[in-house]
Design a protein around this motif. Structure first.
Motif, mmCIF file in Angstrom:
data_model
loop_
_atom_site.group_PDB
_atom_site.id
_atom_site.type_symbol
_atom_site.label_atom_id
_atom_site.label_comp_id
_atom_site.label_asym_id
_atom_site.label_seq_id
_atom_site.Cartn_x
_atom_site.Cartn_y
_atom_site.Cartn_z
ATOM 1 N N LYS A 1 -22.019 -19.127 21.811
ATOM 2 C CA LYS A 1 -21.710 -20.459 22.343
ATOM 3 C C LYS A 1 -21.146 -21.358 21.247
ATOM 4 N N LYS A 2 -21.753 -21.314 20.079
ATOM 5 C CA LYS A 2 -21.273 -22.126 18.951
ATOM 6 C C LYS A 2 -19.848 -21.727 18.575
ATOM 7 N N MET A 3 -19.563 -20.429 18.602
ATOM 8 C CA MET A 3 -18.219 -19.944 18.284
ATOM 9 C C MET A 3 -17.208 -20.454 19.315
ATOM 10 N N GLU A 4 -17.559 -20.369 20.590
ATOM 11 C CA GLU A 4 -16.658 -20.843 21.646
ATOM 12 C C GLU A 4 -16.408 -22.350 21.527
ATOM 13 N N VAL B 1 -12.632 -26.888 19.688
ATOM 14 C CA VAL B 1 -12.370 -28.092 18.899
ATOM 15 C C VAL B 1 -11.371 -27.831 17.778
ATOM 16 N N LEU B 2 -11.590 -26.766 17.026
ATOM 17 C CA LEU B 2 -10.793 -26.505 15.819
ATOM 18 C C LEU B 2 -9.634 -25.532 16.029
ATOM 19 N N GLY B 3 -9.670 -24.790 17.128
ATOM 20 C CA GLY B 3 -8.641 -23.789 17.389
ATOM 21 C C GLY B 3 -9.142 -22.390 17.045
ATOM 22 N N ILE B 4 -8.625 -21.427 17.764
ATOM 23 C CA ILE B 4 -9.102 -20.047 17.650
ATOM 24 C C ILE B 4 -8.871 -19.445 16.265
ATOM 25 N N GLY B 5 -7.871 -19.908 15.547
ATOM 26 C CA GLY B 5 -7.550 -19.338 14.246
ATOM 27 C C GLY B 5 -8.245 -19.996 13.065
ATOM 28 N N HIS B 6 -9.138 -20.924 13.319
ATOM 29 C CA HIS B 6 -9.806 -21.642 12.237
ATOM 30 C C HIS B 6 -10.801 -20.717 11.510
ATOM 31 N N TYR C 1 -13.701 -17.750 12.697
ATOM 32 C CA TYR C 1 -13.736 -16.377 12.176
ATOM 33 C C TYR C 1 -15.116 -16.069 11.584
ATOM 34 N N GLN C 2 -15.668 -17.011 10.828
ATOM 35 C CA GLN C 2 -16.983 -16.824 10.222
ATOM 36 C C GLN C 2 -18.047 -16.608 11.305
ATOM 37 N N LEU C 3 -17.997 -17.396 12.349
ATOM 38 C CA LEU C 3 -18.955 -17.237 13.446
ATOM 39 C C LEU C 3 -18.749 -15.904 14.169
ATOM 40 N N SER C 4 -17.514 -15.452 14.271
ATOM 41 C CA SER C 4 -17.228 -14.162 14.880
ATOM 42 C C SER C 4 -17.837 -13.020 14.065
ATOM 43 N N VAL C 5 -17.740 -13.123 12.761
ATOM 44 C CA VAL C 5 -18.346 -12.115 11.883
ATOM 45 C C VAL C 5 -19.867 -12.124 12.035
#
Length: 76
Positions: free
Chosen positions: A15-18, A23-28, A32-36
């Motif tokens: 949820k935090k990643m989404e 807010v910041l855009g998918i490429g921020h 990426y850090q949250l995805s990892v």
């Protein structure tokens, strides 16, 4: 008990990643850090789940038996 806590952490991170991506855009880099982090949580869930499954126990016994056989053949 570990399963529920870990699943809640996975859901909160997702949820935090989404929300961050909105807010910041998918490429921020933060997204990426949250995805990892989410990948690592998923990996932990699968490792723990497999450790408790009968397939994992069976597979581990087969590997151990093969290792013992290889060891025996190299020593003799």
């Amino acid at each position: 008990m570990w399963k529920r806590k870990l699943e809640e952490k996975i859901e909160a991170t997702r949820k935090k990643m989404e929300d961050t991506a909105k807010v910041l855009g998918i490429g921020h880099p933060k997204v990426y850090q949250l995805s990892v982090e989410l990948d690592e949580l998923h990996n932990e869930w699968h490792q723990r789940h497999n450790r408790n499954s009968s397939f994992y126990t069976y597979h581990k016994a087969i590997v151990h038996a093969k290792e013992e056989s290889i060891y025996y053949r190299t020593v003799v």
